[in-house]
Design a protein around this motif. Structure first.
Motif, PDB file in Angstrom:
ATOM      1  N   VAL A   1       0.852  -1.176   0.000  1.00  0.00           N
ATOM      2  CA  VAL A   1       0.000   0.000   0.000  1.00  0.00           C
ATOM      3  C   VAL A   1       0.897   1.238   0.000  1.00  0.00           C
ATOM      4  N   GLN A   2       0.470   2.268  -0.700  1.00  0.00           N
ATOM      5  CA  GLN A   2       1.194   3.545  -0.711  1.00  0.00           C
ATOM      6  C   GLN A   2       0.358   4.579   0.021  1.00  0.00           C
ATOM      7  N   LEU A   3       1.039   5.405   0.814  1.00  0.00           N
ATOM      8  CA  LEU A   3       0.363   6.397   1.638  1.00  0.00           C
ATOM      9  C   LEU A   3       0.832   7.793   1.273  1.00  0.00           C
ATOM     10  N   GLN A   4      -0.081   8.737   1.308  1.00  0.00           N
ATOM     11  CA  GLN A   4       0.274  10.132   1.067  1.00  0.00           C
ATOM     12  C   GLN A   4      -0.452  11.003   2.071  1.00  0.00           C
ATOM     13  N   ALA A   5       0.335  11.700   2.881  1.00  0.00           N
ATOM     14  CA  ALA A   5      -0.211  12.602   3.895  1.00  0.00           C
ATOM     15  C   ALA A   5      -0.327  14.012   3.332  1.00  0.00           C
ATOM     16  N   SER A   6      -1.351  14.719   3.766  1.00  0.00           N
ATOM     17  CA  SER A   6      -1.552  16.100   3.338  1.00  0.00           C
ATOM     18  C   SER A   6      -2.346  16.849   4.398  1.00  0.00           C
ATOM     19  N   GLY A   7      -2.492  18.156   4.194  1.00  0.00           N
ATOM     20  CA  GLY A   7      -3.334  18.947   5.079  1.00  0.00           C
ATOM     21  C   GLY A   7      -2.591  19.790   6.095  1.00  0.00           C
ATOM     22  N   GLY A   8      -1.284  19.672   6.137  1.00  0.00           N
ATOM     23  CA  GLY A   8      -0.523  20.477   7.072  1.00  0.00           C
ATOM     24  C   GLY A   8      -0.520  21.945   6.684  1.00  0.00           C
ATOM     25  N   GLY A   9       0.031  22.758   7.564  1.00  0.00           N
ATOM     26  CA  GLY A   9       0.112  24.187   7.277  1.00  0.00           C
ATOM     27  C   GLY A   9       0.603  24.964   8.474  1.00  0.00           C
ATOM     28  N   LEU A  10       0.512  26.288   8.348  1.00  0.00           N
ATOM     29  CA  LEU A  10       0.908  27.205   9.412  1.00  0.00           C
ATOM     30  C   LEU A  10      -0.346  27.751  10.073  1.00  0.00           C
TER      31      LEU A  10
ATOM     32  N   SER B   1      -6.853  25.001  14.332  1.00  0.00           N
ATOM     33  CA  SER B   1      -7.156  23.613  13.977  1.00  0.00           C
ATOM     34  C   SER B   1      -6.707  23.306  12.558  1.00  0.00           C
ATOM     35  N   LEU B   2      -6.458  22.043  12.323  1.00  0.00           N
ATOM     36  CA  LEU B   2      -6.170  21.535  10.995  1.00  0.00           C
ATOM     37  C   LEU B   2      -6.793  20.146  10.876  1.00  0.00           C
ATOM     38  N   ARG B   3      -6.995  19.733   9.640  1.00  0.00           N
ATOM     39  CA  ARG B   3      -7.414  18.361   9.382  1.00  0.00           C
ATOM     40  C   ARG B   3      -6.395  17.723   8.453  1.00  0.00           C
ATOM     41  N   LEU B   4      -5.649  16.780   8.984  1.00  0.00           N
ATOM     42  CA  LEU B   4      -4.673  16.062   8.188  1.00  0.00           C
ATOM     43  C   LEU B   4      -5.339  14.866   7.533  1.00  0.00           C
ATOM     44  N   SER B   5      -4.907  14.562   6.334  1.00  0.00           N
ATOM     45  CA  SER B   5      -5.456  13.429   5.606  1.00  0.00           C
ATOM     46  C   SER B   5      -4.343  12.480   5.204  1.00  0.00           C
ATOM     47  N   CYS B   6      -4.670  11.206   5.159  1.00  0.00           N
ATOM     48  CA  CYS B   6      -3.747  10.181   4.693  1.00  0.00           C
ATOM     49  C   CYS B   6      -4.491   9.361   3.652  1.00  0.00           C
ATOM     50  N   ALA B   7      -4.069   9.499   2.412  1.00  0.00           N
ATOM     51  CA  ALA B   7      -4.702   8.780   1.319  1.00  0.00           C
ATOM     52  C   ALA B   7      -3.914   7.519   1.010  1.00  0.00           C
TER      53      ALA B   7
ATOM     54  N   ARG C   1      -7.647  16.582  22.206  1.00  0.00           N
ATOM     55  CA  ARG C   1      -7.433  17.628  21.207  1.00  0.00           C
ATOM     56  C   ARG C   1      -7.364  17.050  19.784  1.00  0.00           C
ATOM     57  N   PHE C   2      -6.869  15.836  19.662  1.00  0.00           N
ATOM     58  CA  PHE C   2      -6.716  15.184  18.364  1.00  0.00           C
ATOM     59  C   PHE C   2      -7.737  14.058  18.242  1.00  0.00           C
ATOM     60  N   THR C   3      -8.253  13.867  17.032  1.00  0.00           N
ATOM     61  CA  THR C   3      -9.189  12.786  16.766  1.00  0.00           C
ATOM     62  C   THR C   3      -8.811  12.094  15.468  1.00  0.00           C
ATOM     63  N   ILE C   4      -8.583  10.793  15.550  1.00  0.00           N
ATOM     64  CA  ILE C   4      -8.278  10.005  14.356  1.00  0.00           C
ATOM     65  C   ILE C   4      -9.552   9.304  13.895  1.00  0.00           C
TER      66      ILE C   4
ATOM     67  N   LEU D   1      -6.831  12.958  10.573  1.00  0.00           N
ATOM     68  CA  LEU D   1      -6.436  13.375  11.914  1.00  0.00           C
ATOM     69  C   LEU D   1      -6.893  14.818  12.097  1.00  0.00           C
ATOM     70  N   GLN D   2      -7.942  14.978  12.885  1.00  0.00           N
ATOM     71  CA  GLN D   2      -8.426  16.314  13.232  1.00  0.00           C
ATOM     72  C   GLN D   2      -7.624  16.793  14.435  1.00  0.00           C
ATOM     73  N   VAL D   3      -6.951  17.921  14.259  1.00  0.00           N
ATOM     74  CA  VAL D   3      -6.108  18.445  15.339  1.00  0.00           C
ATOM     75  C   VAL D   3      -6.650  19.799  15.743  1.00  0.00           C
ATOM     76  N   ASN D   4      -7.070  19.889  16.987  1.00  0.00           N
ATOM     77  CA  ASN D   4      -7.680  21.106  17.517  1.00  0.00           C
ATOM     78  C   ASN D   4      -6.835  21.677  18.648  1.00  0.00           C
ATOM     79  N   ASN D   5      -7.086  22.940  18.954  1.00  0.00           N
ATOM     80  CA  ASN D   5      -6.387  23.612  20.056  1.00  0.00           C
ATOM     81  C   ASN D   5      -4.882  23.380  19.953  1.00  0.00           C
ATOM     82  N   LEU D   6      -4.348  23.655  18.792  1.00  0.00           N
ATOM     83  CA  LEU D   6      -2.932  23.381  18.549  1.00  0.00           C
ATOM     84  C   LEU D   6      -2.035  24.244  19.420  1.00  0.00           C
ATOM     85  N   LYS D   7      -0.927  23.660  19.803  1.00  0.00           N
ATOM     86  CA  LYS D   7       0.068  24.323  20.636  1.00  0.00           C
ATOM     87  C   LYS D   7       1.398  24.380  19.895  1.00  0.00           C
TER      88      LYS D   7
END
Length: 123
Positions: free
Chosen positions: A1-10, A16-22, A66-69, A80-86
């Protein structure tokens, strides 16, 4: 299987951000999936993992609440929903898939890795 992560940022602290793994492949539901992260100058560390069906999850204590997978096997996606980031959440986040084990926080348990997505949290 091949995985590709995305959704990061500043983002600012508290944001909050929502990271994705396809995932490619037709048997994605056969793999437990985890997120790890690596901060600058530090070793890669476990963040969270989800079972093949999505029914079981496990979190690093510092992200719990804070995080939900989650996963959508029909779409071959893990989120990966990431909230209240530090600021200390700043890292490259990697998704990984394990064929033989589930619920592990150990890197060696994971057979396939994505390329990582950068999350930067400003104070």
């Amino acid at each position: 299987v091949q995985l590709q992560a995305s959704g990061g940022g500043l983002v600012q602290a508290g944001g909050s951000l929502r990271l994705s793994c396809a995932a490619s492949g037709r048997t994605f539901s056969s793999y437990a999936v985890a997120w790890f992260r690596q901060a600058p100058g530090k070793e890669r560390e476990f963040v969270t993992t989800i079972s093949r069906s999505g029914g079981n999850t496990y979190y690093k204590s510092s992200v719990k609440g804070r995080f939900t997978i989650s996963r959508d096997n029909a779409k071959n996606m893990v989120y990966l929903q990431v909230n209240n980031l530090k600021p200390e959440d700043t890292a490259v986040y990697y998704c990984a898939a394990a064929e033989r084990v589930s619920g592990s926080s150990t890197e060696d348990a994971y057979d396939y890795w994505g390329q990582g997505t950068q999350v930067t949290v400003s104070s």
